[in-house]
Design an enzyme around this catalytic site. Structure first.
Site, short mmCIF file in Angstrom:
data_model
loop_
_atom_site.label_atom_id
_atom_site.label_comp_id
_atom_site.label_asym_id
_atom_site.label_seq_id
_atom_site.Cartn_x
_atom_site.Cartn_y
_atom_site.Cartn_z
N HIS A 1 12.74 -1.65 6.41
CA HIS A 1 11.43 -2.19 6.02
C HIS A 1 11.64 -3.40 5.12
CE1 HIS A 1 7.57 -1.62 3.41
NE2 HIS A 1 7.44 -2.62 4.26
N GLU B 1 13.87 -1.70 2.20
CA GLU B 1 13.78 -0.24 2.22
C GLU B 1 14.38 0.27 3.53
OE1 GLU B 1 10.24 2.90 0.97
OE2 GLU B 1 9.70 1.13 2.13
N SER C 1 6.40 -0.74 8.36
CA SER C 1 5.98 -0.39 7.01
C SER C 1 5.31 0.98 6.94
CB SER C 1 5.02 -1.45 6.47
OG SER C 1 3.90 -1.58 7.33
N ASN D 1 5.15 1.91 0.27
CA ASN D 1 3.72 1.93 0.61
C ASN D 1 3.04 3.22 0.17
OD1 ASN D 1 3.47 -0.60 1.71
ND2 ASN D 1 4.09 0.03 3.75
#
Length: 733
Positions: free
Chosen positions: A464, A476, A443, A514
């Site tokens: 991800h 992702e 992440s 993120n």
């Protein structure tokens, strides 16, 4: 070739078959609707035809309306798109009313022909609305089939009579799961919900439909609302029981939508007002509200992001032009929650899985996670014993890396420690297929850095996943500096196989998701430190459409994880703003690590249920005498996210605004009503957004500074979808 065809059998039953050429599922176009009407006209006029069965030439009935049709009508309508849309909707009502009345005399309800609908499989949207207009609905007992009206999930509501017909069939309260929640029901439940009249074996579908047509009497084809003395099930709005129903429904809708989804409010208004008048007037009311929703920028944005853009990405809009990379055997390194979840979705997709962990006990526990999910599926009667055995049989839990031989994809899901990841990378690459792809699930760690442990960096990529893997829809995909097209294609094809939605981004710390989530959380923490009432922060977020407030989100992901990320970021970035660290580190020292510790920003009872915000927050950070207004708090929380999305697009981390919008909604629940960060900026207008940035910067600091791209677009009067809207134009300049 036409979408609808008609044949008349020896018994005098006209079989109208819907079969769109070149499509796996029927979708309704404007031209096809006219074809259908012409055939219905012919069947009603011909004396040799006793009745009609409408069915599908596919294993499903219909997937809904072609939403591009609505966009075309708006464009054709020039300066008055609302009138064009309203006229189109009313024409649809006229056609379905023709099916429903089937040639009956208006006053006597005599002389009509019976019309049945035979559903071989899944039926949604306009397909269900066509079926509801028929006099009898028969559905095949197909285990894969579902039926419903899911329009609310993409920012609409059933606007081709489905809202009015279904609410009058079962009453407003009973209609709620289908209309307001968009639930798609399997055949047996569809029958219980009165969406269909009969469920029969697939090989008897047409025979049963024809049998009903040939035996139907005049009374069988008159809908309740066309008969004298009709009363709304559950009571009309002015009836005591109905009054309570609508009061409760209004409260329920507002509780679930927080007032930010226009379609839900419009739907209830159409039911309420429609219940006060005759059926045909109710259809006109429904059409007006449907037009209103179609003209609302929120609905337009939701349709674009959650239907059109999502579908384009799932079909490979940004896939490199290389050969098919379907995954046959996947190796998963690490059998923790993430690895176990990836193993489950892979096995459910029919992929052979090797699940590896350092200890056999851990590997077995990872496989048991799949067994637990399958058992829950069996309890809900969605999984059979055979299905469970097949899925578990596809997962090999082991400590032996030799089992990875033949794997064309490896997904590494071990601890977020570069040394541990480097070790398992070397072990796996020694035995996996030479042309296989190695994917690391991370992440935050840069993919280019992790790829240094690989002997073939062009075949190394980041994937991800979001937790829990079985529920979260987004994946992702991150390209390192040396990642090749084959690796990207392999990752995209894998994500398609496991029925997730992919976005592809370039490598930079925190990637895209993120990168945008952290400023949201940090802004909430900053406001606590400033003395903003924590309840105001949390409720402001929910009232603007965020699924969780920033403090609750931190509790869910754990405060010690936030502290770990803060330390790692500070070590890697000399420009890191550590303003929020004091509060986070204090919470960590207090042992208030979030939900997992039953103590965080919130208090929890013994069962882990939140009981309220922790009083210790305001004891340490006293509430200021003057509190900001609701919009100010909401803008701080939203702009913190959307400005980071724009910066990611400027930097080339994000290369397609469609991925930015879809990824934000599916990845962390960014205000779905808005259509995503870029859609929200378009709704606001880039000029106003830039002006608001300047105001927020002056009040709170440079983190709200207007990105150069947004400033440029504001000066030119551009929108993001006007400039970067689709195809090649969607990519960063």
């Amino acid at each position: 070739m036409t979408d609808f065809t008609m044949k008349v059998d020896a018994d005098g039953v006209a079989i109208v078959t819907w079969d769109v050429p070149g499509k796996s599922m029927n979708v309704l176009s404007r031209e096809a609707f006219s074809e259908c009407e012409a055939l219905i006209d012919e069947a009603l006029e011909r004396e040799d035809i006793k009745g009609i069965v409408i069915t599908s030439g596919k294993d499903s009935f219909a997937g809904g309306m072609d939403l591009n049709t609505l966009a075309t009508i708006r464009e054709e309508s020039g300066d008055n798109p609302a009138q064009g849309l309203f006229d189109f909707i009313m024409n649809g009502h006229r056609i379905l009313r023709k099916i429903e009345r089937a040639g009956m005399e208006p006053k006597t309800n005599k002389g009509g022909k019976p019309i049945a609908c035979a559903l071989p499989g899944t039926c949604a949207g306009i397909g269900t609305e066509i079926a509801l207009a028929c006099h009898h609905r028969v559905m095949a007992d197909n285990p894969k089939a579902k039926m419903g009206l899911p329009e609310i999930l993409v920012g609409l509501f059933p606007g081709a009579g489905g809202t009015t017909r279904y609410s009058r069939m079962v009453g407003a309260m009973a209609a709620a799961p289908v209309l307001l929640e968009g639930k798609m029901l399997p055949p047996a439940k569809a029958k219980s919900a009165q969406l269909v009249d009969a469920v029969v074996p697939a090989d008897e579908l047409m025979a049963k439909a024809k049998e009903w047509v040939l035996n139907a009497g005049p009374a069988d084809i008159v809908k309740p609302w066309d008969a004298k003395g009709f009363k709304m099930p559950g009571g009309a709005p002015y009836h005591p029981a109905g009054f309570m129903t609508f009061v409760g429904a209004s409260a329920m809708i507002h509780g679930k939508t927080k007032g930010v989804y226009p379609a839900a409010k419009a739907l209830l208004s159409a039911i309420y007002e429609g219940a006060l008048v005759d059926f045909d007037t109710a259809l006109k009311i429904e059409a007006r509200y449907f037009t209103q929703v179609l003209m609302d920028p929120s609905s337009t944005a939701m349709i674009r992001s959650l239907f059109l853009n999502k579908e384009a990405l799932e079909k490979g809009a940004n896939r490199p032009d290389v050969a098919d990379q379907t995954v046959k055997k996947v190796g998963i390194l690490g059998a923790g929650m993430m690895g176990a979840g990836i193993a489950y979705v892979s096995a459910m997709a029919g992929i052979e899985v090797v699940l590896i962990d350092a200890k056999q006990e851990s590997a077995d526990k990872g496989k048991a996670y799949s067994e637990g999910l399958l058992d829950k599926g069996m309890q809900r009667k969605k999984v059979t014993e055979e299905k469970k055995a097949k899925v578990l049989g596809q997962i090999t839990a082991t400590t032996d890396y030799d089992a990875l031989k033949g794997c064309d994809l490896i997904v590494e899901a071990v601890f977020e420690d570069p040394k541990v990841k480097a070790d398992v990378t070397a072990k796996a690459e020694a035995v996996m297929n030479a042309d296989g792809i190695f994917a690391t699930n991370t992440s935050t760690l840069p993919i280019t850095m992790l790829a240094k442990a690989s002997s073939r960096p062009e075949q190394f990529i980041g994937i991800h996943f979001f937790s829990p893997v079985d529920k979260m829809l987004l994946v992702e995909i991150i390209k390192g500096k040396e990642t090749g097209d084959q690796a990207v294609a392999k990752a995209l094809d894998f994500v398609r196989q496991i029925r997730k939605t992919p976005i592809v981004v370039n490598d930079e710390r925190f990637f895209y998701a993120n990168r945008c989530i952290l400023p949201y959380v940090n802004e909430g923490v900053r406001m606590v430190q400033e003395g903003v009432e924590p309840a105001l922060i949390e409720n402001a977020a929910k009232l603007v459409g965020m699924p969780l407030g920033p403090l609750q989100l931190t509790d869910e992901t754990s405060i010690d994880l936030g502290a770990k990320i803060a330390r790692a970021t500070k070590a890697a970035d000399p420009n890191y703003d550590d303003t929020t660290d004091e509060l986070v580190f204090w919470m960590e020292d207090e042992g208030r690590l979030g939900r997992k510790a039953n103590a965080g920003f919130y208090e929890y009872d013994d069962k882990g249920k939140r009981t309220g915000l922790w009083d210790g927050l305001t004891a340490r950070y006293p509430t200021a005498d003057t509190q900001p207004n609701l919009t100010e708090v909401q803008h701080r929380l939203l702009f913190a996210q959307v400005l980071e999305a724009v910066r990611a697009f400027e930097a080339g981390v994000l290369t397609d605004i469609r991925e930015g919008d879809v990824g934000a909604i599916l990845g962390w629940g960014f205000a779905p009503w808005s259509g995503g960060p870029f859609s929200w900026l378009d709704i606001l207008g880039t000029a106003y957004a830039a002006e608001r940035c300047d105001q927020l910067t002056e009040a709170y600091g440079d983190r709200f500074a207007c990105p150069p791209l947004l400033r440029e677009m504001a000066e030119k009067g551009q929108t993001f979808y006007g400039r970067f809207g689709s195809g090649a134009d969607a990519k960063a300049a």
